[in-house]
Scaffold this active site. Structure first.
Site, PDB file in Angstrom:
ATOM      1  CG  HIS A 137     -21.427  35.015  -5.388  1.00  0.00           C
ATOM      2  ND1 HIS A 137     -21.557  36.367  -6.415  1.00  0.00           N
ATOM      3  CD2 HIS A 137     -21.915  33.738  -6.621  1.00  0.00           C
ATOM      4  CE1 HIS A 137     -21.337  36.141  -8.086  1.00  0.00           C
ATOM      5  NE2 HIS A 137     -21.889  35.180  -8.048  1.00  0.00           N
ATOM      6  CD  GLU A 138     -22.598  30.145  -6.496  1.00  0.00           C
ATOM      7  OE1 GLU A 138     -23.381  29.898  -7.199  1.00  0.00           O
ATOM      8  OE2 GLU A 138     -21.440  30.985  -7.031  1.00  0.00           O
ATOM      9  CG  HIS A 194     -26.200  32.563  -7.995  1.00  0.00           C
ATOM     10  ND1 HIS A 194     -26.857  34.006  -9.083  1.00  0.00           N
ATOM     11  CD2 HIS A 194     -24.984  33.129  -8.388  1.00  0.00           C
ATOM     12  CE1 HIS A 194     -26.321  33.982  -9.345  1.00  0.00           C
ATOM     13  NE2 HIS A 194     -24.893  33.685  -9.068  1.00  0.00           N
TER      14      HIS A 194
END
Length: 455
Positions: free
Chosen positions: A24-25, A28
């Protein structure tokens, strides 16, 4: 041995969650770096740093509390009128909320270095900021798609099929059925009882339905078939089926009956007085064979979409569901098996499945894959909630800024500048506290009154 298998199941799920958070990170991180934003930190967890290593300008590491992750980006908050571009206060600020915003800007400004002037997040075009913030949830959606593809097209799942296992001979009301001392509508018939539509149409156990009113249905599309039947009450319809390899066509008229109306989560709807709402649907009187089977990859997006819809329904109804969880945790009220759970509860289910001797290893693996896939769906939906500090809150802030600037440009007004999300820090703290409280309640409930999915 059972204890070791239980622990193994919990550990596998924990690793799956950790990998999901890490990716998920990454969702980003990659676009942020691609758009030139400096990213000082990429961390899994919160609190004290346990391990870290610097590569280039970014520190990568793990922290003590494994309840999430984050990346820090330079320039998340634009300078206010009371600060300069370096975050230094030019005038004193009063008021608790204003001071909270100033403290957030000050903490962010401490990370600034020479050369960061054009590498700040808030200076990016709106669409780039939206891409960065949606990158994390999008990664969870991709993970869920891959896992559900493996589960549905590789392992397969138990599904209701269009293979007929039971055909009711007649239609008997519940009152008459009870009076006759039986509950088998397929055989407990008397002269004068109306024939069930499926029986009257010539369907028998062992037949496989292939189409309804010109709509082809595959073996795993029982839900699609029942949807067509429910929508055809009182209408003469054609049905095609296979029997002993030969294709037959018959005419069937689904009987008009009333069933409870269901909401987005599959629960019966009630009116303002608490009475169950009823809808008119078609009924033919036949049963489906449940079968372990795989589906083509083309069906995976639909399955993922259904899961997203179900989780979104839970999120929309979250306050009421949390109240129900609280009542169950602190009283004798039963726990809703379809209600929200914490990672502790999901981990317990993973452990129980892994430790059960009667479940084949293949099914255990499939269950664990499904659990991790469902958790990624939950992460995708939850992070899209338009509230800070969630990703959806940053997306809404960027879109609002774009709207303001577009309106100003159309009416030839002065550029209103970037949206100062630092002013929303009080709301951000409130949301964070509520999320911590929700997590604590769910963890407590999953310990004292866990969801029992095995009956």
């Amino acid at each position: 041995m059972s204890v070791l298998l239980f622990i193994a199941g919990v550990l596998i799920l924990a690793i799956g969650v950790a990998v999901s958070i890490a990716l998920h990170e990454v969702g980003h991180l990659v676009p942020a770096k691609a758009f030139g934003v400096r990213v000082p930190q990429y961390m899994i967890g919160f609190g004290k740093t346990l391990f870290s290593r610097r590569r280039g300008e970014t520190e990568y590491g793990f922290k003590a509390i494994p309840l999430g992750g984050y990346i820090s980006m330079i320039g998340m908050y634009p300078p206010s009128a009371a600060t300069d571009v370096d975050g230094k206060v030019k005038a004193s600020s009063t008021g608790m909320f204003t001071q909270m915003a100033d403290e957030a800007r000050k903490a962010a400004a401490e990370q600034l270095q020479p050369g960061d002037e054009n590498r700040m997040f808030y200076k990016l075009p709106v669409y780039k900021r939206v891409i960065i913030m949606l990158g994390g949830p999008f990664m969870n959606l991709v993970i869920a798609f891959v896992l559900f593809a493996v589960l549905l097209s590789g392992f397969g799942t138990v599904q209701s099929t269009t293979n007929v296992t039971e055909v009711y001979q007649c239609v008997v009301s519940q009152a008459d059925q009870k009076a006759r001392g039986g509950d088998d509508a397929a055989t407990n018939c008397q002269p004068g009882d109306p024939k069930a539509p499926a029986y009257a149409a010539g369907l028998r156990p062992g037949d496989r339905i292939t189409s309804f009113n010109g709509h082809d249905v595959r073996e795993y599309q029982w839900d699609e078939l029942t949807t067509l039947i429910r929508a055809s009450a009182g209408t003469s319809s054609t049905m095609t089926y296979l029997r002993d390899g030969a294709e037959h066509t018959t005419t069937i008229t689904p009987m008009l009956t009333q069933r409870p109306a269901l909401d987005i989560n599959g629960r019966a709807k009630t009116d303002a007085d608490g009475n169950t709402e009823l809808v008119n649907v078609g009924f033919v009187g036949m049963g489906s064979q449940a079968k372990q089977m795989t589906v083509p990859l083309t069906e995976v997006p639909g399955a993922v979409g259904e899961n997203v819809r179900a989780v979104a329904g839970i999120v929309i109804d979250l306050p009421a569901r949390l109240v129900a969880v609280g009542k169950a945790a602190f009283s004798s009220a039963p726990r809703d098996p379809n209600g929200p759970m914490s990672v502790v509860g999901v981990g317990r289910i993973a452990g129980e499945v892994s430790a059960m001797d009667q479940i084949p290893v293949k099914d255990k693996v499939a269950t664990l894959i499904g659990l991790v896939g469902s958790l990624n769906i939950a992460l995708f939906v939850f992070n899209l909630i338009p509230l800070l500090p969630l990703d959806g809150g940053h997306v809404i802030g960027a879109l609002w800024e774009g709207l303001r600037r577009t309106v100003a440009k159309i009416f030839k007004r002065r550029d209103p500048g970037p949206v100062d999300i630092a002013k929303l820090m009080p709301l951000t703290y409130v949301v964070a506290v509520l999320m911590l409280g929700m997590g604590a309640l769910l963890i407590y409930a999953d310990i004292v009154k866990p969801v029992n999915i095995f009956g």
